[in-house]
Design a protein around this motif. Structure first.
Motif, short mmCIF file in Angstrom:
data_model
loop_
_atom_site.label_atom_id
_atom_site.label_comp_id
_atom_site.label_asym_id
_atom_site.label_seq_id
_atom_site.Cartn_x
_atom_site.Cartn_y
_atom_site.Cartn_z
N PRO A 1 10.53 -49.04 81.21
CA PRO A 1 10.89 -48.81 79.80
C PRO A 1 9.67 -48.40 78.97
CG PRO A 1 11.86 -50.84 80.59
CD PRO A 1 10.91 -50.37 81.66
N VAL A 2 9.91 -47.53 78.00
CA VAL A 2 8.86 -47.04 77.12
C VAL A 2 9.23 -47.41 75.70
CG1 VAL A 2 7.73 -44.97 76.24
CG2 VAL A 2 8.36 -45.10 78.64
N PHE A 3 8.33 -48.07 74.99
CA PHE A 3 8.56 -48.43 73.60
C PHE A 3 7.70 -47.52 72.74
CE2 PHE A 3 9.55 -52.08 76.19
CZ PHE A 3 10.83 -52.37 75.75
N ILE A 4 8.36 -46.70 71.94
CA ILE A 4 7.70 -45.64 71.17
C ILE A 4 7.36 -46.13 69.78
CG2 ILE A 4 8.03 -43.33 70.22
CD1 ILE A 4 9.77 -42.79 72.76
N ASP A 5 6.08 -45.99 69.43
CA ASP A 5 5.59 -46.41 68.12
C ASP A 5 5.60 -45.29 67.09
OD1 ASP A 5 5.02 -48.98 69.09
OD2 ASP A 5 3.01 -48.39 69.72
N ASP A 6 5.33 -44.04 67.53
CA ASP A 6 5.17 -42.96 66.56
C ASP A 6 5.61 -41.63 67.14
OD1 ASP A 6 4.22 -41.82 64.08
OD2 ASP A 6 2.53 -41.03 65.21
N LEU A 7 6.32 -40.85 66.33
CA LEU A 7 6.67 -39.47 66.66
C LEU A 7 5.87 -38.57 65.72
CD1 LEU A 7 10.58 -39.68 66.83
CD2 LEU A 7 9.01 -39.53 68.75
N SER A 8 5.27 -37.51 66.26
CA SER A 8 4.47 -36.62 65.42
C SER A 8 4.55 -35.19 65.93
CB SER A 8 3.01 -37.09 65.38
OG SER A 8 2.44 -37.02 66.68
N GLU A 9 4.03 -34.29 65.15
CA GLU A 9 3.89 -32.87 65.48
C GLU A 9 5.16 -32.23 66.01
OE1 GLU A 9 0.28 -31.82 67.58
OE2 GLU A 9 -0.61 -33.73 67.00
N PRO A 10 6.23 -32.21 65.20
CA PRO A 10 7.46 -31.57 65.67
C PRO A 10 7.27 -30.06 65.86
CG PRO A 10 7.64 -32.09 63.34
CD PRO A 10 6.35 -32.68 63.83
N THR A 11 7.79 -29.54 66.96
CA THR A 11 7.78 -28.11 67.22
C THR A 11 9.13 -27.70 67.77
OG1 THR A 11 6.88 -28.45 69.45
CG2 THR A 11 5.30 -28.01 67.73
N ARG A 12 9.54 -26.48 67.46
CA ARG A 12 10.79 -25.96 68.00
C ARG A 12 10.62 -25.71 69.49
NH1 ARG A 12 14.41 -24.71 64.10
NH2 ARG A 12 13.58 -24.36 62.02
N CYS A 13 11.70 -25.93 70.24
CA CYS A 13 11.65 -25.68 71.67
C CYS A 13 13.01 -25.19 72.14
CB CYS A 13 11.22 -26.93 72.43
SG CYS A 13 12.32 -28.35 72.23
N LYS A 14 13.01 -24.58 73.30
CA LYS A 14 14.25 -24.07 73.89
C LYS A 14 14.55 -24.89 75.14
CE LYS A 14 15.00 -19.69 73.61
NZ LYS A 14 15.07 -18.22 73.82
N GLY A 15 15.78 -25.34 75.25
CA GLY A 15 16.19 -26.16 76.38
C GLY A 15 17.10 -25.41 77.33
N PRO A 16 17.74 -26.14 78.21
CA PRO A 16 18.65 -25.54 79.17
C PRO A 16 19.74 -24.72 78.47
CG PRO A 16 18.33 -27.86 79.65
CD PRO A 16 17.68 -27.59 78.33
N GLY A 17 20.06 -23.57 79.04
CA GLY A 17 21.09 -22.73 78.46
C GLY A 17 20.69 -22.08 77.15
N GLY A 18 19.40 -22.13 76.81
CA GLY A 18 18.92 -21.51 75.58
C GLY A 18 19.13 -22.33 74.33
N ALA A 19 19.56 -23.59 74.47
CA ALA A 19 19.77 -24.44 73.30
C ALA A 19 18.45 -24.65 72.57
CB ALA A 19 20.35 -25.79 73.73
N MET A 20 18.50 -24.51 71.24
CA MET A 20 17.30 -24.74 70.43
C MET A 20 17.25 -26.20 70.01
SD MET A 20 15.67 -21.97 70.48
CE MET A 20 14.37 -22.38 69.34
N GLY A 21 16.06 -26.77 70.05
CA GLY A 21 15.87 -28.16 69.67
C GLY A 21 14.48 -28.38 69.13
N LEU A 22 14.10 -29.64 69.01
CA LEU A 22 12.78 -30.01 68.55
C LEU A 22 12.12 -30.91 69.57
CD1 LEU A 22 13.01 -30.83 64.73
CD2 LEU A 22 11.86 -28.94 65.81
N CYS A 23 10.82 -30.73 69.72
CA CYS A 23 10.00 -31.56 70.59
C CYS A 23 8.98 -32.28 69.71
CB CYS A 23 9.28 -30.68 71.61
SG CYS A 23 8.08 -31.58 72.60
N PHE A 24 8.84 -33.57 69.90
CA PHE A 24 7.85 -34.39 69.19
C PHE A 24 6.89 -34.98 70.21
CE2 PHE A 24 11.41 -34.39 66.32
CZ PHE A 24 10.88 -34.52 65.06
N LEU A 25 5.64 -35.10 69.84
CA LEU A 25 4.71 -35.90 70.63
C LEU A 25 4.97 -37.35 70.27
CD1 LEU A 25 1.40 -33.87 70.24
CD2 LEU A 25 3.09 -33.75 72.08
N PHE A 26 4.82 -38.25 71.23
CA PHE A 26 4.96 -39.67 70.90
C PHE A 26 3.83 -40.48 71.48
CE2 PHE A 26 7.53 -39.72 74.89
CZ PHE A 26 6.94 -40.79 75.55
N THR A 27 3.58 -41.60 70.83
CA THR A 27 2.68 -42.62 71.36
C THR A 27 3.45 -43.93 71.36
OG1 THR A 27 1.78 -43.06 69.15
CG2 THR A 27 0.57 -41.50 70.54
N GLY A 28 3.07 -44.79 72.29
CA GLY A 28 3.79 -46.05 72.39
C GLY A 28 2.91 -47.17 72.87
#
Length: 126
Positions: free
Chosen positions: A49-76
């Motif tokens: 299990p991973v316990f996430i403390d912070d999400l930062s630096e959101p960037t747009r990303c493309k996923g399977p099938g071309g779906a657009m989403g957001l990627c965040f860096l995290f620290t935990g």
């Protein structure tokens, strides 16, 4: 004695600006995504299990099938870090040092356990 002249205690010069009204929505989006990321970190198969403390630096990303989403860096906790991916139909995390991202968790499953998640996704879409 140590305040600005003409202001009552608790008043500030920015109390009525449009920026201060928009802040609660951003905080709600961030809180919903943070709660969802922690849920992902606990239920995703592929490692401890991973316990996430912070999400930062959101960037747009493309996923399977071309779906657009957001990627965040995290620290935990325990000095863990990685990326959290949020797409309309699923979300996933990828812990640094693991061979690949963990399983895709469907949006419906996340929303059933994290009520603020759907509102956060809708806020991101705006």
């Amino acid at each position: 004695m140590f305040g600005r002249k003409g202001l009552k205690p608790g008043e500030g010069s920015t109390a009525h600006t449009p920026q201060s009204r928009a802040q609660p929505e951003n905080n709600n989006i961030r809180a919903g995504l943070s709660a969802a990321a922690n849920y992902l970190g606990c239920v995703s198969p592929g490692g401890a299990p991973v316990f996430i403390d912070d999400l930062s630096e959101p960037t747009r990303c493309k996923g399977p099938g071309g779906a657009m989403g957001l990627c965040f860096l995290f620290t935990g906790g325990n000095a863990v870090a990685g990326k959290a991916y949020f797409f309309p139909s699923f979300a996933s995390i990828w812990v640094d040092g693991e061979a690949g991202p963990r399983a895709q968790i469907p949006t419906e499953m996340i929303a059933a356990r994290v009520p603020a998640y759907l509102a956060a996704l809708q806020g991101l879409a705006r």
